[in-house]
Design an enzyme around this catalytic site. Structure first.
Site, mmCIF file in Angstrom:
data_model
loop_
_atom_site.group_PDB
_atom_site.id
_atom_site.type_symbol
_atom_site.label_atom_id
_atom_site.label_comp_id
_atom_site.label_asym_id
_atom_site.label_seq_id
_atom_site.Cartn_x
_atom_site.Cartn_y
_atom_site.Cartn_z
ATOM 1 C CB VAL A 63 -1.003 0.014 1.188
ATOM 2 C CG1 VAL A 63 -1.916 -1.181 1.109
ATOM 3 C CG2 VAL A 63 -0.268 -0.005 2.526
ATOM 4 C CD GLU A 64 0.186 5.482 3.044
ATOM 5 O OE1 GLU A 64 1.314 5.952 3.227
ATOM 6 O OE2 GLU A 64 -0.755 5.644 3.831
ATOM 7 N N GLY A 65 1.999 3.049 -2.398
ATOM 8 C CA GLY A 65 3.132 2.946 -3.318
ATOM 9 C C GLY A 65 3.842 1.630 -3.089
#
Ligand SMILES: Cc1cc2nc3c(=O)[nH]c(=O)nc-3n(C[C@H](O)[C@H](O)[C@H](O)COP(=O)(O)OP(=O)(O)OC[C@H]3O[C@@H](n4cnc5c(N)ncnc54)[C@H](O)[C@@H]3O)c2cc1C
Length: 836
Positions: free
Chosen positions: A502-504
């Site tokens: 997640v988040e990149g």
């Protein structure tokens, strides 16, 4: 004599470049030397060619200082070439680049980091009010959470935990106090998430999401006053549960390519015709969506009828939509592995929203990507890194303790050389991860939004966590594998891929973002050059280009010289800002920073715009930048902690490992250099005498393993900030047994020496009795041994379930249905195969 005079010329130029003496001052120095040598010829036999050479060099440099001349001869000619080869940026790339700030990363890119600047940064700390919250409500919430019950039985937080979270402001850590929020510093926000994550990942994720990239953060920075006044108090009180939906099935890592759209139109809303957007979306993986009352939505806005002006594609935009709005679909759940936080899809078709639901109102239509990137530049450094460090600290605490409690071959397993290695990796990594976490938070608390450093933290601290937990699992053997309430590692292990993704996602973050963005953002000239050549080719652009280009040339020459001289002197030429056992590391990092800056320039110069597609090279350069940063953080932490002797092995492990990895990265780039012959030349500059660094020594490894399996202030500092249970639960039993085993150690050794038999949890009653009767140990010691052995037995035990119960639990997880479906599918497949 000729050689001596030649050496004087070369050395003068090298030193000017090494110390980065500005051009005009260099010219003045060289002119002064020319004059001095001309005068000295009356006293010494100074050859004419030597004086002439000095004069010619001085005049040539003076030519470079004449801007009209150098523009005419050099930069105007290169302007066109650079326009062709410089990477073109898409609008989303440009917005991502322009979001956030640069901080210590710029120093590392400079090739000459100013260490005193780093050491002058404030020490980390949190206020009394924040500490009270951590010692009060956070501790309280941790006590309420039972990991096994949450993950394996209820698959949700208990209702009272939800209530406690909402009512105690856990969702409001970033919201200003004037709206009823807690308004915590980044350090405190991280400390809360870290402590919760050490107890239960589901609770930590539930709390961190509203405090991270989402409606609260976006509203505070970009919301209209009306939106802030309406929503922020409701979010702070927990009345609203937010989620933020960016990811679509079609657009994951490439979130900017989302197909979700909003068409500007007029429609009826609350009995009136208003201007608004008709939204259609299909999002997935959205954390808190199943229970959210407020949906933050990213979509691309279009104005086909020109209601707002000429532009048809307005760009990515963000809106806040109450989930009770007709047409908003939420509720069903995805089931992430290892944690049971609420996560699910949301969809909507032709849902009309008024324009004032757009975050920031109509004027912010199309600014969504910039808004998201700005928020990510800070938020990415808090939540997931804190989660990662929590994993590392728990692995250090529990694995160290377990390695002391568990014996095989009559010896605690932590004493075996083979086990010392993973123990050292766990301890060393955790110390380094924590140092990076805290350093980046220092930047955040000063108002920085360090996009590249946040990406480094997100990637490294989640990856470091993965390595720590995998090592912890290996040290625990079967104990780590058998599921049940007694297994304190299984959920950490199962949930690892979540924070990696997640988040990149980490692969993308390493191979595309860290160096790709870092090179452009943190490099002193690159962005200026790109900006100059990407616009209209007018006089101002050429002037800007000329200024940036000549700074760049000076910068590259200086870094080449610095790499070479620091390589030749083993880094000794670089000054250290202080004395002490760690002074040498400042020098080595200065050397590697120069090598990195030189290498980065060489690669960018050779590849130009094609660099974007060379992810393997970019990934290796990212590794170098990452470890330059992590190592800087280590030095700062060691200083901030007052250079405790006991922590030295942790520092040394981290520094040696980071330097070794920097070397590996540099070597990887050299071996795969875009022009192989030049790779050889680059190697000569960077490593003139071969590779200087090696992996942490066995002595360091042993020292860290010892630190983890014994009680000490260093161990306490290493694990500081996690929830330390003293209850009769899985982790509480380990902590208790650890201390008892340490306390019983002398008595057990005395028994072994006297009775020639080792104590274990099956034979201890008999041995203790004999040892007490024969006066080998005291009654008090006997009690200690009994307690330690019982406590050890309870830690070493794993869970057993009656077969029927195990089946019921599988059924209640829905696995039974799945199995039936599989059987159906299998028989269909078998029939099809048979008929074929
Ligand atoms: C549990 C969970 C919670 C989430 N919560 C939210 C949320 O609240 N809101 C939200 O909007 N989203 C959320 N997400 C979505 C998350 O941000 C995405 O999963 C993530 O961006 C990756 O997208 P993807 O899973 O589609 O992977 P993909 O984009 O398909 O990527 C697959 C792999 O390819 C790699 N890759 C892709 N492009 C490149 C490239 N150019 N170079 C190198 N490697 C590349 C990636 O690194 C990855 O390893 C969540 C996801 C999960 C699993």
């Amino acid at each position: 004599m000729t050689a001596l005079f030649l050496a004087i010329i070369v050395l003068s130029l090298l030193l000017l470049a090494y110390y980065r003496i500005p051009l005009l001052i260099s010219i003045a120095i060289l002119a002064g030397l020319t004059f001095a040598f001309t005068e000295l010829r009356h006293f010494y036999p100074i050859p004419g060619w030597f004086r002439w050479s000095f004069g010619i060099i001085t005049l040539s440099l003076a030519g470079f200082a004449l801007k009209p001349l150098r523009r005419l001869l050099i930069s105007n000619r290169l302007f066109g070439l650079f326009r062709k080869v410089m990477p073109r940026l898409s609008s989303t790339e440009r917005e991502a680049l322009e979001a956030g700030t640069v901080w210590w990363d710029a120093e590392l890119f400079s090739g000459k980091p100013r260490w005193r600047r780093l050491l002058r940064q404030p020490k980390p700390g949190i206020s009394a009010r924040e500490q009270e919250f951590i010692d009060g409500p956070v501790e309280e919430l941790c006590l309420m959470l039972d990991d096994w019950e949450i993950c394996d039985e209820h698959q949700d937080l208990p209702e009272f935990a939800w209530k406690y979270i909402r009512e105690n402001g856990f969702f409001s850590m970033i919201i200003p106090q004037k709206y009823g929020g807690l308004e915590f510093s980044a350090q405190a926000n991280s400390a809360v998430v870290m402590k919760l994550a050490s107890r239960n990942l589901t609770a930590a994720v539930t709390v961190m999401v509203p405090n991270s990239l989402g409606p609260g953060e976006l509203l505070m920075h970009y919301g209209t006053e009306e939106q802030k006044n309406h929503y922020l108090p409701r979010l702070a009180s927990g009345e609203e549960i937010p989620c933020f939906a960016l990811t679509s099935p079609l657009a994951g890592s490439d979130a900017g390519a989302m197909p979700d759209k909003g068409i500007v139109c007029k429609d009826e809303f609350e009995g009136e015709q208003v201007l608004g957007l008709r939204l259609t979306w299909n999002k997935r993986y959205i954390t808190l969506a199943p229970v959210a009352t407020l949906l933050g939505l990213a979509f691309r806005a279009f104005d086909p009828d020109g209601l707002l002006g000429e532009k048809k594609d307005l760009g990515i935009s963000c809106a806040l939509i109450p989930t009770a709005t007709p047409g908003v679909e939420i509720g069903s759940r995805h089931m992430p592995i290892g944690a049971v936080f609420m996560n699910g899809p949301t969809r909507g078709k032709d849902v009309f929203i008024p324009m004032d639901w757009v975050i920031g109102g109509q004027e912010r239509l199309g600014q969504g990507w910039r808004m998201l990137m700005q928020s990510l530049a800070a938020g990415r450094a808090i939540s997931l890194p804190s989660l990662g460090v929590a994993g590392g600290k728990m692995a250090s605490m529990l694995t160290g303790a377990y390695a002391r409690i568990r014996t095989q071959f009559d010896v605690p397993i932590g004493f075996f050389g083979g086990v010392e290695e993973p123990l050292a990796r766990i301890g060393g990594r955790t110390y380094r991860m924590d140092a990076a976490r805290v350093l980046t938070l220092i930047a955040l608390d000063q108002g920085e939004k360090p996009g590249v450093l946040s990406a480094i933290n997100k990637y490294q601290l989640t990856e470091g966590n993965r390595q720590c937990i995998i090592d912890a699992m290996d040290v625990h053997g079967g104990k780590g594998i058998i599921q049940g309430p007694n297994n304190y590692l299984s959920h950490f292990y199962q949930a690892l891929p979540i924070s990696i993704t997640v988040e990149g996602a980490n692969i993308l973050t390493r191979s595309m973002i860290i160096f790709g963005q870092g090179a452009i953002r943190a490099h002193p000239c690159l962005l200026k050059e790109m900006n100059a050549v990407s616009g209209i080719a007018n006089t101002q652009a050429r002037r800007d280009f000329d200024n940036a280009l000549f700074v760049h040339i000076g910068f590259t020459i200086s870094n080449t010289v610095r790499s070479l001289l620091l390589g030749l002197t083993g880094g000794r030429m670089a000054p250290a800002p202080l004395r002490g056992p760690h002074a040498k590391y400042f020098r080595q990092l200065s050397r590697m920073s120069a090598a990195f800056a030189f290498m980065a320039d060489a690669v960018l110069l050779l590849l130009g715009g094609k660099f974007k597609f060379k992810e393997k090279l970019s990934g290796r350069l990212a590794d170098i930048l990452i470890h330059l940063y992590l190592a800087s953080a280590l030095l700062k932490r060691f200083e901030d902690d007052g250079r405790p002797d006991g922590d030295l092995p942790l520092l040394v492990w981290g520094m040696d490992d980071s330097l070794y990895r920097i070397q590996k990265g540099l070597r990887g780039v050299i071996m795969n250099f875009p022009v192989p012959v030049l790779g050889w030349f680059v190697r000569l500059i960077v490593f003139p005498f071969g590779r200087p660094y090696s992996e942490p020594s066995d002595k360091t490894v042993k020292a860290i393993a010892k630190l983890l399996i014994n009680d000490s202030e260093s161990r306490d500092r290493l694990i500081d900030g996690v929830f330390i249970s003293d209850r009769d639960d899985a982790t509480g039993r380990v902590n208790k047994a650890f201390h008892l085993v340490l306390a019983a150690g002398p008595a057990e050794r005395a028994i072994k020496n006297a009775l020639k038999e080792s104590v274990n949890f099956e034979n201890y009653e008999g041995l203790v009795k004999r040892a007490t009767e024969s006066g080998v140990i005291t009654e008090e010691q006997a009690t200690m041994v009994r307690l330690a052995q019982r406590a050890s037995a309870s830690v070493i035990a794993v869970d057993e379930f009656p077969r029927e119960q195990a089946k019921r639990s599988a059924d209640s997880n829905g696995n039974a249905n799945e199995t039936e479906k599989n059987i159906e599918t299998r028989s269909e497949y078998e029939q099809a195969s048979a008929s074929e």
